[in-house]
Motif scaffolding. Structure first.
Motif, PDB file in Angstrom:
ATOM      1  N   ILE A   5       0.847  -1.204   0.000  1.00 29.04           N
ATOM      2  CA  ILE A   5       0.000   0.000   0.000  1.00 29.04           C
ATOM      3  C   ILE A   5       0.873   1.241   0.000  1.00 29.04           C
ATOM      4  N   HIS A   6       1.945   1.190   0.778  1.00 29.09           N
ATOM      5  CA  HIS A   6       2.800   2.371   0.865  1.00 29.09           C
ATOM      6  C   HIS A   6       3.478   2.655  -0.471  1.00 29.09           C
ATOM      7  N   ALA A   7       3.882   1.617  -1.171  1.00 33.07           N
ATOM      8  CA  ALA A   7       4.540   1.812  -2.471  1.00 33.07           C
ATOM      9  C   ALA A   7       3.614   2.532  -3.449  1.00 33.07           C
ATOM     10  N   LYS A   8       2.330   2.244  -3.382  1.00 41.67           N
ATOM     11  CA  LYS A   8       1.371   2.931  -4.244  1.00 41.67           C
ATOM     12  C   LYS A   8       1.129   4.359  -3.770  1.00 41.67           C
ATOM     13  N   SER A   9       1.168   4.569  -2.465  1.00 42.08           N
ATOM     14  CA  SER A   9       0.854   5.886  -1.908  1.00 42.08           C
ATOM     15  C   SER A   9       1.951   6.900  -2.186  1.00 42.08           C
ATOM     16  N   VAL A  10       3.205   6.460  -2.206  1.00 47.07           N
ATOM     17  CA  VAL A  10       4.311   7.415  -2.329  1.00 47.07           C
ATOM     18  C   VAL A  10       4.503   7.914  -3.744  1.00 47.07           C
ATOM     19  N   GLU A  11       3.605   7.538  -4.632  1.00 45.20           N
ATOM     20  CA  GLU A  11       3.694   8.060  -5.990  1.00 45.20           C
ATOM     21  C   GLU A  11       3.372   9.545  -6.024  1.00 45.20           C
ATOM     22  N   VAL A  12       2.688  10.058  -5.010  1.00 49.88           N
ATOM     23  CA  VAL A  12       2.395  11.491  -4.917  1.00 49.88           C
ATOM     24  C   VAL A  12       3.472  12.144  -4.067  1.00 49.88           C
ATOM     25  N   ALA A  13       3.536  13.472  -4.148  1.00 45.94           N
ATOM     26  CA  ALA A  13       4.604  14.214  -3.481  1.00 45.94           C
ATOM     27  C   ALA A  13       4.465  14.149  -1.965  1.00 45.94           C
ATOM     28  N   ASP A  14       3.319  14.576  -1.467  1.00 45.99           N
ATOM     29  CA  ASP A  14       3.071  14.570  -0.031  1.00 45.99           C
ATOM     30  C   ASP A  14       1.947  13.606   0.270  1.00 45.99           C
ATOM     31  N   LEU A  15       2.077  12.927   1.379  1.00 45.81           N
ATOM     32  CA  LEU A  15       1.080  11.932   1.776  1.00 45.81           C
ATOM     33  C   LEU A  15       0.124  12.546   2.786  1.00 45.81           C
ATOM     34  N   LYS A  16      -1.131  12.177   2.651  1.00 46.37           N
ATOM     35  CA  LYS A  16      -2.146  12.668   3.571  1.00 46.37           C
ATOM     36  C   LYS A  16      -2.146  11.808   4.830  1.00 46.37           C
ATOM     37  N   VAL A  17      -2.227  12.459   5.973  1.00 49.80           N
ATOM     38  CA  VAL A  17      -2.297  11.787   7.261  1.00 49.80           C
ATOM     39  C   VAL A  17      -3.719  11.893   7.785  1.00 49.80           C
ATOM     40  N   GLU A  18      -4.260  10.777   8.206  1.00 49.90           N
ATOM     41  CA  GLU A  18      -5.610  10.741   8.773  1.00 49.90           C
ATOM     42  C   GLU A  18      -5.502  10.337  10.232  1.00 49.90           C
ATOM     43  N   VAL A  19      -6.108  11.145  11.106  1.00 54.59           N
ATOM     44  CA  VAL A  19      -6.080  10.879  12.539  1.00 54.59           C
ATOM     45  C   VAL A  19      -7.507  10.687  13.023  1.00 54.59           C
ATOM     46  N   CYS A  20      -7.747   9.583  13.723  1.00 48.70           N
ATOM     47  CA  CYS A  20      -9.078   9.296  14.263  1.00 48.70           C
ATOM     48  C   CYS A  20      -8.966   9.187  15.770  1.00 48.70           C
ATOM     49  N   SER A  21      -9.571  10.129  16.493  1.00 49.06           N
ATOM     50  CA  SER A  21      -9.499  10.115  17.954  1.00 49.06           C
ATOM     51  C   SER A  21     -10.354   9.013  18.541  1.00 49.06           C
ATOM     52  N   VAL A  22     -11.484   8.722  17.888  1.00 46.63           N
ATOM     53  CA  VAL A  22     -12.402   7.725  18.434  1.00 46.63           C
ATOM     54  C   VAL A  22     -11.756   6.345  18.435  1.00 46.63           C
ATOM     55  N   GLN A  23     -11.202   5.960  17.288  1.00 51.07           N
ATOM     56  CA  GLN A  23     -10.575   4.644  17.180  1.00 51.07           C
ATOM     57  C   GLN A  23      -9.089   4.679  17.522  1.00 51.07           C
ATOM     58  N   ASP A  24      -8.601   5.872  17.838  1.00 49.28           N
ATOM     59  CA  ASP A  24      -7.229   6.037  18.327  1.00 49.28           C
ATOM     60  C   ASP A  24      -6.208   5.487  17.341  1.00 49.28           C
ATOM     61  N   TYR A  25      -6.275   5.992  16.108  1.00 47.73           N
ATOM     62  CA  TYR A  25      -5.268   5.575  15.146  1.00 47.73           C
ATOM     63  C   TYR A  25      -4.808   6.776  14.332  1.00 47.73           C
ATOM     64  N   THR A  26      -3.608   6.636  13.782  1.00 51.36           N
ATOM     65  CA  THR A  26      -3.035   7.606  12.852  1.00 51.36           C
ATOM     66  C   THR A  26      -2.584   6.821  11.636  1.00 51.36           C
ATOM     67  N   ARG A  27      -3.085   7.214  10.453  1.00 50.03           N
ATOM     68  CA  ARG A  27      -2.807   6.442   9.247  1.00 50.03           C
ATOM     69  C   ARG A  27      -2.249   7.356   8.161  1.00 50.03           C
ATOM     70  N   CYS A  28      -1.232   6.885   7.527  1.00 49.29           N
ATOM     71  CA  CYS A  28      -0.651   7.615   6.406  1.00 49.29           C
ATOM     72  C   CYS A  28       0.041   6.607   5.498  1.00 49.29           C
ATOM     73  N   GLY A  29      -0.311   6.643   4.218  1.00 53.74           N
ATOM     74  CA  GLY A  29       0.280   5.689   3.283  1.00 53.74           C
ATOM     75  C   GLY A  29      -0.031   4.267   3.731  1.00 53.74           C
ATOM     76  N   GLY A  30       1.011   3.467   3.874  1.00 54.89           N
ATOM     77  CA  GLY A  30       0.817   2.093   4.321  1.00 54.89           C
ATOM     78  C   GLY A  30       1.096   1.896   5.793  1.00 54.89           C
ATOM     79  N   VAL A  31       1.141   2.995   6.547  1.00 54.00           N
ATOM     80  CA  VAL A  31       1.504   2.921   7.959  1.00 54.00           C
ATOM     81  C   VAL A  31       0.313   3.328   8.811  1.00 54.00           C
ATOM     82  N   THR A  32       0.061   2.548   9.857  1.00 55.89           N
ATOM     83  CA  THR A  32      -0.997   2.874  10.811  1.00 55.89           C
ATOM     84  C   THR A  32      -0.441   2.724  12.220  1.00 55.89           C
TER      85      THR A  32
END
Length: 2040
Positions: free
Chosen positions: A1100-1127
């Motif tokens: 997943i990360h290899a596909k995500s890094v095709e763009v310049a900057d990666l979007k980070v998603e933060v969810c307080s309810v489920q307590d996770y931080t996701r970006c590219g192929g990393v959670t």
């Protein structure tokens, strides 16, 4: 009719023996036992199945090695279980066992099995002349003990693998006194052993003999060597005597024969007629080849010697080599000897065709096959003989036939032939033994009792099952019983079975038992009961037992004249027969005589004998005082007198009370006749009185029952008239009284009278007294030991109930039972039970005697043996040289390496730290390397990651990061040698097909508006000390650079962000953690300490890094931080309290005295702050830093309360020592949870709130209670938390019920007291654990209802042993655990359906592991955190708690607790009391008189309305307008001006005008309270503020001085300035100068000494901080300092255990670098202590590509290698630091010591030759010269180029000219004197002696006096002798070699340089004399490359830049090869390339 005794057949013990007639001398040697393991055969039974089912056990057999060689066959016959051994049974210690040859181990087992098969107990052979003869040849494992030693090299390997010990160890185990020989006769070894045994038995040298043979196949090289001497088939088929025979197949076998004299044998398989071994291969030595004549002559000689005709031999078991020539020779010789004059064909076969070539075990294998033929009556046929060969005339003509199918045998003579590759031939002649089998011969009327012991109870069960599976064979059972007739040491399993035959003639088991037996000896007591044990038909079934019947017959003969039919009495089923008391007496006596005879015949001799009443007659018989006749007549007399004497009508009754009790209740007419036990008595008296007494007792619920006694009140005064008559009768019977032995303990005479004449003899008087006196059984039975076995000898177990109650620990065995259907069987069970208790009854006496030897066909026994193979034992097997990666890896990190340059951007607080993210990537890399997966391309999952500390990186120090990974679980730990960095779990994950959002995905609802600069300004302002890669100290500007500024932008809610991908996982992961720190909802210091889960999906990360900057998603309810192929999931932080040590300080020397404030009460012009004070801590981990400060103004709901008393808890101590205990709380004002005080209307209240340690609090109405009138406020403060906590546990989370059992830990604490009160109120039983007796006494006083035994004082887990017995093993319903220790023990105290409530508030992210067994039986484990209620704001629970506490107060059982109260200024003392646990109940703070320290606290920004103005304040109107706008918002009380920019002439005038305008305008305003000017490195407001102060207006100028010119200096944070401003306002000074305190650089040791107040200098290295008396608080403070200041994490409980040596080691490791040495030390800093390695010419160095354990023979010449030509010292150790980071192999060419006169040119040529031999065909080279080596390296490079090679030459430290200049300078410093040469010699000798450990003025004088160099060397060696550990030869060579090298270098003449094709790279050290390095350009045609080092020439190899520079110039192929290599530690999966120690 009663059964009649079975007639026992009279056995003629004289055996009929035959060997060519009768052998009356008993010299026949026979084989009586066999055992062995063969391919796919554990024992003989399986071998028999293989032979007779014609199974090939080898064809699928794979060898024990993985080895591919054309000469090594793929098939080998392997015995099973080679790795199994029952070492404990044979008394072999584990350490010895692992060194034993596996053949020796298995041989021991088979020796036992062979003896077992013979029906012999091995213990019976102890001390006898038993010979042991073991034949073995090639033992492939015997060398491993010497060269490997398995685990260590000790002398045990000699005893373990020495072949002589094969036999000696057997002799030792058997305790045999006969010969013990190990013989080696090659393939005939076992035949040689048999010959020796036969001769010894024949000569009479021994009584029996063990003969063994053994062979195993461990090494393929043996097959290679053996195959070159004999033929080995490649298809695994041994085709003996077949046309297609092409060789044999190697096979394993361990076999044993047990030989005895025929007169001693219980079983005979065959007679050994003769055995002979002889060397005959004179023409073909070293092979199997013989001439027909040689073999024929040997065989004829054999038969001539024994006078037996070969024609009488019915079968020949040949060798059957499977070789065409060998088989032909053997068959022709057999024809010549055996076939002459024979009418029938001779059959020839070979077991080798069935089981393969067993080498030294071959002969016994052939004999075993013959013995099986004798046993079964059929000889087994050959395998693989499809076409018998036709080149042998005897085969063609039919004189010889190959035994291809099974053939019946006449059990006559059979010969076994053998031959060896060593030239030996063997021949054995056997004669079969035949005795026909008749299963009906030994039939009997009672079932067969079989007693068995074995290694385990399961093994016993196996034997029982085997016996049940076939018809009962009395002879087989006789062998088994002979084996188990006595103890066999090591048998821990016992059992018995009773076998019978059912109607269908099938064997059934009537009873069977098997259990573990501990082999403890227990005393055996016979107990003879008396009247009442009789019953009708009691002896009927016992008459089937011959011994019993014989005893009754004796009684019959005695009583017959008296007209008493005893047989009728004991066998009749007429229930009225015992109405005549005489019948009872004689019947009981007769049965007791019979049972006693059985016991004694079985060899069961009692240790003691005790009788009850008339039972003492049985005692007299068992003691030998009475004969059977006398006993029966005595009983008759007793009965006769009872019948004939007139008595009153009496009665007897059993009473359920002891003598002491019942005697007090008896009427005068009644006596206690029998003292049975403490709970049982028998009373006697008149019948009518007895009837009434029994009724009275029954009415009182006391057991009482009349017993049958023929209306005679025995043992009372009412039968005294019978005395004279009985005495008279007994005197006629007992004419000569005998002395009673000590075994017989009397129950009719008190113990204190045992020495009287009456008690000493078994006389008529004694037995008369027995009748008339009470029975003292209770008193005498006290002598019975607790571990005794009590056998009740009576017709019925009358006393069983009494015995079991009185002596519960004894084993009670009744021999009979009233009404049992078959008392004979019951008796057999009792005998079996006695065997189970450790006795050995000789049950052969119960059955017809068996004639020995047993009949032919009696089943084998050896296979019934089952061993305790509970562990596998290692044995040496062949190991291919294969290196395997371990799961440990050391990452060597330097800031100079190309791959680590990015770390320069991670500077925190002026230090470069190694990021946590990089550490986690190291763990990931280690996992991938272990798994052999692509690096950084395999997905992984981290979980439960604990982050400890970030190591500091230094320019001149290497960071060695060790990652240890546990295979399977994935648990990893990372540490740097000093501190643990991180730990957790990591596993590889399969990439899941998930869609990853890319740049085109929809953004968050909020726009991303916060940019990168603002983000890092926020982080900087927060002053996030040591947080992570981005965190900084409170006075630190955020200095991360480059890739570590990884957050591009975020949205205002911090739920979305963008981060760049630079292709580096470390900085990417770090950026995601930065975002989470940014999201922390407070402005305090945070550091991540725990991450629940990190998922990295590389796809997943290899596909995500095709763009310049990666979007980070933060969810307080489920307590996770996701970006590219990393959670990231579940990131926890710790909050760190800022230390005041780093705050700005004022320069008080510049204070104006007239403005000095002496008493500061408040901040706001003398008015008290409405928020009061709050308790806080300023230094993490330091209780001394607790102080009171003004509370912030916070708007919070609730009822305002003035706090008078606040309660403290243990969790508050954690909050000071561990500020991160609760990341949901602010670090200010969180101490305390309950309080008492008053509301605004004066109402006294108590309640709960967070942070109760403050003057004013807002309390929730649901958590407030009115204080009862009779309570003080101090009383009230002890109640809320403790009782609310108790109710929360027991009433809300649990449902407490009456009658429950509860365990409370820490019962003396507040919560413990409250829980106890609640439990006692609910009528529960409470167990309490306290730490000492003082607390126990306190609780007993507080809670009188507590049982003293239920309060347990202990400081460990011993309470478990008190609670479980007290609850009958059921445990408690509720367990309250309030401690972190011994949690497992508390859980074990929990009963079925119970709950363990863990209220130990642990918030340190600790993991607690307990076994899942704790949750069995429906038990629950619950963690309760009372403070979590405030996080959830659970109103409903608050209301329930309020109601429950109120009800408890009303009921009166909720009451104040004990407490200790402290004044507010003693807060530190209060916390220390809590920390020590030195209190009972609560710890309170008296809050209402708290005083504040001179500190206002930090200004708060919450709720402030911020307006921005762009007015130009340099204009008066603008300043006025700004103030007017401010007034419109509200009253203006303060004006603050911050001048932070660099001030120049222009800006100075601007600010001057601005201040003047503000001054003029604010003078007009009466509301102004503050006028503050803050200048950063300027004091522009000084004049204005002084003027205002002089005029009485408020003013303060704060000038903050920061040195910004020094690189890396630290700037002030706004937080520090705000705090300083607040403190400055309290001083009333108009001008204040502030700066950070000067930091004095101190060593680690000095800092530790400062913290713990201990001087470590000069103390022993082994002394620990604990030895210095360091307190727990000091250790805690040191722990925080090391973690937060030094980035060193040590477990808190290990800090006090730090030793002085460890601290010094830590400090040494933290040092930047060592100072450069001068003089000779610069070139020769040490000597090699290993004299061997100092003389090795080529040393392979550990590098990144090869570990330190890499062997020289693993060196791959095809790989690139750096050859190092060393300096003057010439030792490889000098280059360890350089080589360990090289990405290629490295070799140091040591000059050695043996050629001191060698010229430099010769040395260069020698080096060149060494390199050429090592290099192989690789045409690239890398050379490095250092010091002296620089003078040779160019010549070596030229010589290599002449061989067609090119490469790179590195000059370490500089070129030849730099070295010569440095050498001249250092030699000048090293010596002085008029004679330079002599002075240099003295300097060299003196220096070398000092390095070896000796220096003295005497040595200096001796050197000066010695005129020549040889004499100086001699004096040096003379001085060293006896003073150093080195040999004198080594010392001499070392001194001479160093001087020679110095002189070579000193007199070196530079030759004309040759321009090389190779590149030259100079790594130049700084030197006092500058030389142009470009002068070296003449050495190469390539451009010269020069790199500067910082280390001097002497330390150039230690400069971290050196390895980085070398790696920079490696070719691409070498780099790619390095990338593919694993960096993990590797190890060999073999031993020395030949053997590995394996379990099968």
């Amino acid at each position: 009719m009663a059964p009649t005794p079975q007639e026992i057949p009279q056995v003629d013990t004289k055996e009929t023996e035959r060997v060519n007639g009768d052998d009356l001398d008993g010299k026949r040697v026979v084989i009586s036992g066999i055992s062995g393991s063969y391919p796919r055969s554990l024992h003989i039974k399986e071998l028999s199945e293989i032979l007779y089912n014609k199974v090939d056990p080898i064809v699928d057999g794979k060898p024990r090695w993985n080895y591919h060689h054309p000469e090594v066959p793929k098939q080998v016959g392997l015995i099973p279980g080679l790795d199994l051994f029952d070492g404990q049974f044979f008394r072999v210690a584990y350490r010895m066992g692992i060194y034993m040859d596996p053949m020796s181990r298995k041989l021991l087992e088979h020796v036992y099995q062979a003896i077992y098969d013979a029906g012999v107990n091995p213990e019976h052979l102890s001390g006898k002349k038993v010979g042991v003869y073991v034949g073995s040849s090639l033992a492939e494992s015997n060398k491993t003990g010497f060269y490997l030693g398995f685990e260590d090299k000790t002398g045990l390997s000699i005893a373990g693998c020495n072949k002589s010990m094969f036999a000696n160890r057997v002799s030792y185990w058997l305790n045999a006194k006969g010969p013990s020989l190990a013989v080696d006769g090659g393939c005939c070894s076992s035949a040689v052993a048999l010959e020796q045994a036969y001769q010894a038995l024949t000569r009479g040298d021994c009584e029996a003999a063990v003969v063994g043979g053994c062979n195993i196949c461990l090494h393929p090289q043996t097959s290679i060597h053996l195959g070159r001497s004999i033929s080995l088939c490649l298809d695994g088929k041994n085709k003996s005597y077949d046309k297609s025979a092409d060789g044999c197949v190697r096979s394993e076998g361990i076999n044993v024969l047990f030989l005895q004299k025929a007169k001693d044998a219980l079983r005979i398989y065959a007679d050994v007629v003769y055995s002979k071994v002889k060397y005959i291969a004179h023409k073909h030595p070293g092979s199997w080849n013989r001439t027909t004549e040689e073999v024929t002559e040997f065989l004829k000689e054999f038969y001539d010697e024994i006078k037996v005709s070969p024609r009488d031999v019915e079968y020949v078991e040949g060798f059957g080599a499977g070789d065409a020539e060998v088989d032909k020779t053997e068959l022709e010789a057999i024809d010549n000897v055996f076939c002459g004059g024979r009418s029938d064909p001779l059959y020839v076969g070979s077991v080798m065709s069935n089981v393969g070539y067993l080498e030294s075990a071959s002969s016994i294998a052939g004999i075993t096959k013959v013995l099986l033929g004798y046993h079964t009556g059929q000889l087994a046929g050959n395998l693989h003989c499809e076409q018998p060969r036709d080149d042998v005339a005897a085969l063609r003509e039919g004189r010889i036939q190959i035994l291809r199918d099974h053939k019946p045998t006449a059990r006559s003579y059979i010969a076994v032939n053998g031959l060896s590759v060593t030239g030996i031939n063997s021949h054995v002649l056997l004669n079969g033994h035949y005795k026909p089998k008749d299963l009906t011969k030994y039939e009997c009327n009672i079932p067969r009792l079989v007693l068995i012991s074995s290694r385990t109870d399961a093994a016993v069960t196996k034997v029982i099952e085997a016996l049940k599976s076939k018809p009962i064979d009395a002879e087989e059972l006789a062998l088994i019983q002979n084996i188990h007739s006595s103890r066999i040491n090591g048998h821990l399993g016992r059992g018995f079975t009773i076998l019978d035959t059912d109607k269908e003639s099938k064997t059934t088991s009537l009873c069977e038992k098997a259990t573990y037996f501990d082999s403890g000896d227990r005393p055996l007591w016979f107990v003879y009961s008396g009247m009442g044990s009789q019953w009708a038909g009691m002896g009927a079934q016992l008459m089937r037992i011959p011994i019993f019947a014989a005893a009754i017959e004796k009684c019959r003969r005695v009583l017959e004249p008296k007209d008493i039919d005893i047989l009728h009495i004991i066998t009749s089923d007429d229930k009225t027969i015992f109405d005549n008391i005489l019948h009872s007496f004689v019947g009981i006596a007769a049965v007791q005589i019979g049972l006693t005879d059985i016991l004694l015949e079985l060899g069961l001799v009692p240790a003691k004998i005790i009788g009850h009443s008339v039972g003492e007659l049985g005692c007299a018989y068992a003691d030998g005082c009475l004969t059977a006749e006398e006993m029966i007549l005595a009983a008759y007399s007793r009965g006769l007198v009872s019948v004939q004497t007139p008595f009153i009508r009496g009665s007897m009754a059993a009473v359920g009370m002891g003598f002491e009790e019942v005697s007090k209740m008896c009427p005068p007419e009644i006596e206690v006749a029998c003292h049975n036990s403490t709970g049982s008595s028998t009373v006697s008296g008149p019948a009518d009185v007895m009837t009434q007494f029994v009724a009275d007792l029954t009415a009182k619920s006391i057991f009482a029952k009349e017993v049958a006694c023929s209306n005679i009140a025995y043992h009372s005064r009412y039968i005294a008239e019978a005395g004279p008559g009985l005495l008279k009768c007994l005197k006629e019977v007992i004419k000569t009284p005998k002395l009673r032995s000590e075994r017989w303990v009397s129950t009719s005479v008190p113990q204190d009278r045992w020495e009287e004449e009456l008690a000493k003899f078994s006389s008529a008087e004694y037995h008369t007294n027995n009748l008339l006196s009470p029975v003292l059984f209770e008193e005498t039975s006290r002598l019975i030991p607790k571990n005794a076995v009590l056998v009740e000898v009576a017709p019925h177990g009358l006393l069983q109930a009494i015995l079991k109650r009185a002596m519960p620990s004894c084993a009670n065995v009744p021999l009979t039972q009233r009404g049992h259907a078959d008392n004979a069987r019951f008796l057999l069970e009792a005998i079996g039970q006695l065997f189970m208790e450790g006795y050995y009854p000789d049950i052969r006496q119960l059955y017809p005697k068996v004639e020995f030897p047993v009949s032919t066909g009696t089943p084998h026994l050896s296979h019934l043996v089952e061993w305790a193979h509970h562990e596998k034992w290692k044995f040496p097997s062949y190991a291919s040289p294969e290196r395997v990666a371990s799961s440990t890896c050391i990452f060597k990190i330097s800031l100079h390496d190309a791959e680590h340059l990015y770390l320069h951007g991670h500077r925190i607080e002026g230090k470069t730290l190694f990021p946590f993210a990089s550490a986690l990537v190291c763990a990931w890399d280690t996992l991938v390397m272990v798994a052999g997966a692509p690096l950084r391309a395999s997905s992984a999952q981290f979980r439960d990651v604990i982050l400890h500390a970030q190591p500091v990186l230094h320019e001149s120090r290497l960071l060695r990061l060790t990652v240890v990974l546990q295979r399977g679980s994935g648990h990893f730990e990372i540490e740097d040698g000093i501190t643990k960095v991180a730990s957790g779990y990591v596993l590889l994950e399969t990439n899941k097909k998930e869609s990853a959002e890319t740049e085109g995905s929809k953004d968050s609802v909020e726009d991303i508006v916060i940019g990168q600069d603002e983000i890092y300004n926020i982080l900087n302002e927060r002053a996030l000390k040591n947080n992570y890669v981005f965190l900084c100290n409170l006075k630190v500007v955020f200095t991360n650079r480059g890739e570590f500024r990884g957050i591009r932008e975020v949205n205002p809610s911090l739920t979305a962000a963008r981060v760049p991908w630079h292709g580096r996982w470390e900085t990417f992961l770090d950026s995601l953690l930065q975002l989470n720190v940014l999201r922390q909802p407070h402005d305090h210091i945070s550091q991540p300490v725990f991450i629940r889960e990190i998922n990295i999906n590389t796809d997943i990360h290899a596909k995500s890094v095709e763009v310049a900057d990666l979007k980070v998603e933060v969810c307080s309810v489920q307590d996770y931080t996701r970006c590219g192929g990393v959670t990231f999931k579940g990131i926890n932080f710790r909050n760190i309290v800022k230390s005041d040590e780093d705050s700005l300080v004022f320069d008080t020397t510049k204070f104006d005295p007239k403005y000095q404030v002496k008493d500061i009460v408040n901040v706001e012009n003398g008015e008290r702050s409405g928020n009061g004070k709050v308790l806080r801590s300023s230094v993490a981990g330091d209780l001394e830093s607790l102080h009171w400060v003004e509370a912030p103004a916070v708007e919070s709901p609730g009822i305002p309360v003035k706090v008078h008393f606040a309660g403290l808890n243990a969790s508050d101590v954690l909050k000071v020592k561990e500020p991160f205990v609760d990341q949901h709380e602010s670090s200010d004002g969180v101490y305390g949870m309950d309080f008492s005080g008053s509301t605004e209307d004066g109402t006294r209240v108590m309640g709960l709130t967070r942070g109760a340690a403050r003057e004013y609090a807002h309390a929730m109405p649901q958590l407030l209670w009115p204080v009862p009138a009779h309570w003080s406020l101090e009383d009230a403060a002890t109640v809320p938390f403790a009782y609310a906590h108790a109710f929360y546990c027991l009433a809300i989370k649990m449902c407490l019920s009456r009658g429950m059992k509860m365990l409370v830990s820490g019962g003396a604490g507040a919560t413990g007291q409250a829980i106890i009160a609640l439990a006692l109120h609910s009528e529960c039983r409470v167990f309490v654990v306290v730490g000492d007796v003082f607390k126990k006494n306190f609780l007993m006083k507080m809670f009188p209802k507590l049982n003293a035994d239920d309060i347990i004082c202990c400081r460990d887990d011993t309470f478990l042993n008190r609670v479980l017995p007290a609850t009958n093993g059921l445990g408690c319903d509720i367990v309250i655990c309030s401690t972190g220790q011994y949690k497992d023990a508390y859980i074990q105290c929990c009963g079925t359906l119970g709950f363990t409530l863990d209220i130990h508030q642990v918030k340190r992210n600790e993991n607690y592991r307990f076994k899942m067994q704790a949750l069995t039986y429906d038990r629950c484990y619950v963690c309760l955190d009372f403070s979590s209620l405030f996080v959830r704001n659970d109103i409903e629970t608050f209301q329930r708690l309020q109601r429950l506490v109120a009800e408890g107060i009303s009921a009166g059982w909720v009451r104040p607790l004990s407490r200790v109260t402290y004044a507010p200024q003693d807060a530190t003392r209060a916390f220390r009391t809590l920390a020590r646990g030195a209190h009972l109940g609560r710890v309170l703070l008296r809050v209402h008189d708290a005083t504040s320290r001179v500190e206002t606290g930090e200004w708060q920004k919450w709720g402030v309305n911020v307006k921005t103005s762009s007015e130009n304040l340099t204009h008066t109107d603008c300043a006025s307008n700004l103030l007017k706008q401010s007034f419109s918002l509200g009253p203006v009380e303060g004006v603050f001006v911050v001048i932070a920019e660099q001030v120049n002439d222009q800006t100075r005038e601007i600010y001057k005008t601005l201040l003047e305008n503000l001054d003029v305008q604010t003078r007009k305003m009466t509301s102004i309270k503050y006028f503050v000017v803050i200048g950063i490195n300027n004091s522009l407001g000084e004049k204005v503020c002084v003027s205002r102060a002089a005029d009485g207006f408020p003013a303060m100028m704060l000038s903050v001085s920061i040195d910004t010119k020094v690189e890396g200096s630290l700037l002030a944070s706004y937080g520090d300035i705000v705090n300083a401003t607040g403190r400055g306002l309290q001083t009333k000074q108009p001008v204040i100068f502030a700066q950070y305190p000067t930091v004095c650089e101190q060593s680690l040791t000095q800092q530790i000494e400062k913290i713990i107040y201990v001087n470590l200098t000069g103390n022993a290295d082994s002394k620990t901080l604990q030895d210095f008396g360091v307190t727990k608080d000091q250790a805690q403070k040191l722990w925080v300092y090391l973690r937060d200041k030094r980035n060193i994490y040590i477990p808190e409980d290990e800090v006090a255990l730090l030793s002085v040596e460890k601290i010094r080691g830590m400090e040494e490791t933290l040092k930047e670098s060592n100072a450069s040495a001068e003089g000779l030390t610069a070139f020769i800093p040490f000597v090699d202590t290993d004299e061997l390695t100092a003389t090795i010419n080529v040393v392979v160095m550990p590098t990144l590509t090869q570990g330190c354990d890499m062997r020289d023979d693993e060196f791959d010449a095809s790989d690139a290698c750096l050859y190092i030509v060393p300096g003057l010292q010439g030792l490889y150790q000098r280059y360890n630091a350089l080589c360990e980071r090289l990405k290629l192999a490295a070799v140091v060419l040591q000059p050695g010591l043996d050629q001191p006169d060698e010229s430099l040119s010769d040395m260069t040529k020698r080096y060149t030759t060494m390199i050429l031999k090592k290099k192989g065909e690789n045409k690239k080279f890398y050379l490095l010269g250092h010091e002296l080596g620089v003078l040779s390296v160019f010549e070596i490079a030229a010589a290599l180029e002449d061989q067609g090679m090119t490469g790179t030459v590195f000059c370490l430290g500089g070129g030849p000219d730099e070295f010569m200049a440095e050498l001249e300078r250092q030699l000048f410093l090293a010596h002085e004197g008029d004679d330079p040469e002599s002075a240099l010699q003295e300097a060299v000798a003196r220096h070398m002696c000092a390095l070896m450990g000796y220096s003295s003025p005497q040595l200096d004088a001796a050197l000066r006096d010695a005129p020549t160099w040889p004499q100086k060397v001699k004096e040096s060696v003379k001085a060293l002798r006896g003073r150093v550990t080195h040999s004198m030869q080594y010392a001499r060579l070392l001194i001479e070699a160093v001087y020679a090298r110095v002189m070579k270098a000193k007199h070196h003449t530079r030759l004309e340089p040759r321009a090389l094709q190779s590149r030259v790279v100079v790594l130049r050290s700084p030197a006092p004399l500058y030389l142009d390095p470009l002068e070296l350009q003449c050495y190469t045609r390539e451009p010269l490359v020069v790199h500067d080092l910082l280390a001097p020439l002497a330390l150039a190899a230690d400069d971290l830049r050196s390895a980085a520079i070398i790696n920079q110039y490696l070719d691409q192929e070498t780099i790619q090869s390095f990338v593919k290599k694993t960096l993990c530690f590797t190890y060999l999966m073999d031993s020395e390339n030949y053997f590995n120690v394996d379990d099968e």
